[in-house]
Design a protein around this motif. Sequence first.
Motif, PDB file in Angstrom:
ATOM      1  N   THR A 278     -63.933  49.034 -78.447  1.00 15.43           N
ATOM      2  CA  THR A 278     -63.919  48.890 -76.999  1.00 15.43           C
ATOM      3  C   THR A 278     -64.291  50.200 -76.311  1.00 15.43           C
ATOM      4  O   THR A 278     -64.333  51.270 -76.933  1.00 15.43           O
ATOM      5  N   MET A 279     -64.501  50.092 -75.024  1.00 11.82           N
ATOM      6  CA  MET A 279     -64.761  51.294 -74.244  1.00 11.82           C
ATOM      7  C   MET A 279     -63.561  52.235 -74.291  1.00 11.82           C
ATOM      8  O   MET A 279     -63.704  53.461 -74.373  1.00 11.82           O
ATOM      9  N   SER A 313     -74.240  47.682 -70.987  1.00  8.57           N
ATOM     10  CA  SER A 313     -73.157  48.454 -71.603  1.00  8.57           C
ATOM     11  C   SER A 313     -72.870  49.716 -70.796  1.00  8.57           C
ATOM     12  O   SER A 313     -71.783  50.291 -70.892  1.00  8.57           O
ATOM     13  N   ILE A 314     -73.834  50.130 -69.998  1.00 13.75           N
ATOM     14  CA  ILE A 314     -73.667  51.300 -69.133  1.00 13.75           C
ATOM     15  C   ILE A 314     -73.045  50.848 -67.820  1.00 13.75           C
ATOM     16  O   ILE A 314     -73.340  49.756 -67.319  1.00 13.75           O
ATOM     17  N   ASP A 315     -72.184  51.672 -67.264  1.00 13.30           N
ATOM     18  CA  ASP A 315     -71.504  51.331 -66.012  1.00 13.30           C
ATOM     19  C   ASP A 315     -72.517  50.876 -64.963  1.00 13.30           C
ATOM     20  O   ASP A 315     -73.554  51.519 -64.755  1.00 13.30           O
ATOM     21  N   CYS A 316     -72.211  49.752 -64.300  1.00 11.82           N
ATOM     22  CA  CYS A 316     -73.182  49.135 -63.402  1.00 11.82           C
ATOM     23  C   CYS A 316     -73.517  50.004 -62.199  1.00 11.82           C
ATOM     24  O   CYS A 316     -74.517  49.756 -61.514  1.00 11.82           O
ATOM     25  N   GLY A 317     -72.714  51.030 -61.922  1.00  9.68           N
ATOM     26  CA  GLY A 317     -73.086  51.963 -60.871  1.00  9.68           C
ATOM     27  C   GLY A 317     -74.352  52.718 -61.188  1.00  9.68           C
ATOM     28  O   GLY A 317     -75.062  53.181 -60.286  1.00  9.68           O
ATOM     29  N   PHE A 318     -74.674  52.845 -62.487  1.00 11.44           N
ATOM     30  CA  PHE A 318     -75.881  53.549 -62.917  1.00 11.44           C
ATOM     31  C   PHE A 318     -77.027  52.587 -63.204  1.00 11.44           C
ATOM     32  O   PHE A 318     -78.184  53.008 -63.225  1.00 11.44           O
ATOM     33  N   VAL A 319     -76.700  51.309 -63.492  1.00 11.50           N
ATOM     34  CA  VAL A 319     -77.740  50.337 -63.858  1.00 11.50           C
ATOM     35  C   VAL A 319     -77.518  49.031 -63.089  1.00 11.50           C
ATOM     36  O   VAL A 319     -77.121  48.004 -63.667  1.00 11.50           O
ATOM     37  N   PRO A 320     -77.802  49.027 -61.797  1.00  9.78           N
ATOM     38  CA  PRO A 320     -77.576  47.813 -61.007  1.00  9.78           C
ATOM     39  C   PRO A 320     -78.524  46.677 -61.353  1.00  9.78           C
ATOM     40  O   PRO A 320     -78.211  45.503 -61.106  1.00  9.78           O
ATOM     41  N   GLY A 321     -79.678  47.007 -61.918  1.00 11.47           N
ATOM     42  CA  GLY A 321     -80.687  45.990 -62.185  1.00 11.47           C
ATOM     43  C   GLY A 321     -80.482  45.297 -63.506  1.00 11.47           C
ATOM     44  O   GLY A 321     -81.275  45.450 -64.444  1.00 11.47           O
ATOM     45  N   GLY A 323     -78.662  41.484 -65.424  1.00 10.05           N
ATOM     46  CA  GLY A 323     -78.258  40.122 -65.143  1.00 10.05           C
ATOM     47  C   GLY A 323     -76.769  39.900 -65.069  1.00 10.05           C
ATOM     48  O   GLY A 323     -76.308  38.946 -64.447  1.00 10.05           O
ATOM     49  N   TRP A 324     -75.974  40.759 -65.717  1.00  7.68           N
ATOM     50  CA  TRP A 324     -74.530  40.539 -65.736  1.00  7.68           C
ATOM     51  C   TRP A 324     -73.823  41.893 -65.648  1.00  7.68           C
ATOM     52  O   TRP A 324     -73.299  42.406 -66.633  1.00  7.68           O
ATOM     53  N   PRO A 325     -73.815  42.495 -64.442  1.00  2.00           N
ATOM     54  CA  PRO A 325     -73.256  43.845 -64.288  1.00  2.00           C
ATOM     55  C   PRO A 325     -71.752  43.874 -64.478  1.00  2.00           C
ATOM     56  O   PRO A 325     -71.055  42.924 -64.117  1.00  2.00           O
ATOM     57  N   GLU A 326     -71.259  44.972 -65.042  1.00  2.00           N
ATOM     58  CA  GLU A 326     -69.815  45.110 -65.270  1.00  2.00           C
ATOM     59  C   GLU A 326     -69.411  46.573 -65.084  1.00  2.00           C
ATOM     60  O   GLU A 326     -69.984  47.467 -65.715  1.00  2.00           O
ATOM     61  N   PRO A 327     -68.444  46.845 -64.216  1.00  2.00           N
ATOM     62  CA  PRO A 327     -67.955  48.223 -64.070  1.00  2.00           C
ATOM     63  C   PRO A 327     -67.207  48.694 -65.322  1.00  2.00           C
ATOM     64  O   PRO A 327     -66.777  47.892 -66.150  1.00  2.00           O
ATOM     65  N   GLY A 328     -67.075  50.002 -65.426  1.00  2.00           N
ATOM     66  CA  GLY A 328     -66.268  50.572 -66.504  1.00  2.00           C
ATOM     67  C   GLY A 328     -66.997  50.822 -67.789  1.00  2.00           C
ATOM     68  O   GLY A 328     -66.365  51.109 -68.813  1.00  2.00           O
ATOM     69  N   GLY A 329     -68.323  50.753 -67.784  1.00  2.00           N
ATOM     70  CA  GLY A 329     -69.086  50.949 -69.006  1.00  2.00           C
ATOM     71  C   GLY A 329     -69.343  52.416 -69.306  1.00  2.00           C
ATOM     72  O   GLY A 329     -68.746  53.321 -68.723  1.00  2.00           O
ATOM     73  N   PHE A 330     -70.281  52.637 -70.231  1.00  2.00           N
ATOM     74  CA  PHE A 330     -70.623  53.997 -70.628  1.00  2.00           C
ATOM     75  C   PHE A 330     -71.164  54.798 -69.453  1.00  2.00           C
ATOM     76  O   PHE A 330     -71.840  54.254 -68.565  1.00  2.00           O
ATOM     77  N   LEU A 331     -70.916  56.088 -69.455  1.00  2.00           N
ATOM     78  CA  LEU A 331     -71.697  56.999 -68.645  1.00  2.00           C
ATOM     79  C   LEU A 331     -73.046  57.194 -69.338  1.00  2.00           C
ATOM     80  O   LEU A 331     -73.143  57.069 -70.566  1.00  2.00           O
TER      81      LEU A 331
END
Length: 413
Positions: A278-279, A313-321, A323-331
Amino acid sequence: MFFPHERRRSHHPADLHRDDRRFHHPDLTKLGGWRAMQKEAEIPGTRWEQERQWALRMGLTGADSIDDKSIPTFARGELPHYAGINTFLKAPYAEDVLEVANYDATVLGIPFDGGTTYRPGTRFGPQGLRKISALYTPYNYELGVDLREQMTLCDAGDVFTIPANLEKSFDQISRAVSHVFSSGSLPIMIGGDHSIGFPCVRGIAECTSKKIGIVHFDRHADIQEKDLDERMHTTPWFHATNMPNVPAKNLVQVGIGGWQVPRDAVKVARDRETNIITMGDMEKMGIDRTAEMALEMAWDGVDMVYMSFDIDSIDCGFVPGTGWPEPGGFLPREALALASKVAAEGICGMELVEVSPPYDTSDITALMGTRVIVDVLGSMVSAGTLGNHKRHIDKPVAIPHGEFTGKRWSNAT
């Protein structure tokens, strides 16, 4: 006695401390920046010179007023970054796919989002990554690697997928990947939604009798049997690990967590005894230990390892584009470091999936996906593991091609 040209020194403890810092000179040879600067001198420049000569041959010599005589009239190759027809990294386009055998690695786009269950748009992922990849040069300062000089790379274009037909598209994808893998070139797939994971692995698995492990970076487990009664982007690893030479125990999923992991997937992971990091696990163990553990489990008793990298897998703040964004991912730095460490051991293929340009902002998601791919290639070049997969190709496929002579849309005889 005090001489005017001397710097007056204070005896105050605080001032003495400042003096020590000001006159402290670090050993520059211990800095990565210094070592990288020296390493650049060891990289040859012959292929960059060939690129200039090729551009002048293909694009004509430049105008008389141009001082830089390496600049052609028509834009060809890497420069300028804003012009030209984009392949990935502006690498040569292998329009004749029989030519992929001449390259160490082959990029192939898979413009398919028929397996999407929420936000479509990843069919435009290959276009998005190719476009923004023009920003990059093949040289990485910190790695001391120049992909143009130290490996060969081509772009074979896109697989002809069939909109609204998962199974026919899967067959097309497997056929394309098996062709590239059989040639000896390392297949690098840019998607597309994550449903392509199954046919991509199948395309490699059918060309070898050897066993294949998988390292999968994602926030979602993607291992349930069906979703909405089909093999969607949430199901690739159920079907991949059904193949006899892709053991479930060698599937390692890194970064899983949050509120988007279906319980059906958890049940399958538990029943098949796959591996989930897990993260939170990564945060506790650190990057080095996480990569080490993932490699230990993925390589245990197998001959090759395949990498699947889902951009979400990367935090959706960095990769908004996506299909299924999720906060809390990798930096981003964590993701790049983990992917590079896994790749350094050698991989037999890679997919980069779920970049969805319609949802992207300033191309930053596509840029991140591009960076993952070039870091993976650079890591293998640096470690000397690029091409290790070739010795395991013991069941290569031979796919027939059509017959044609002449030139398209041309009066040339």
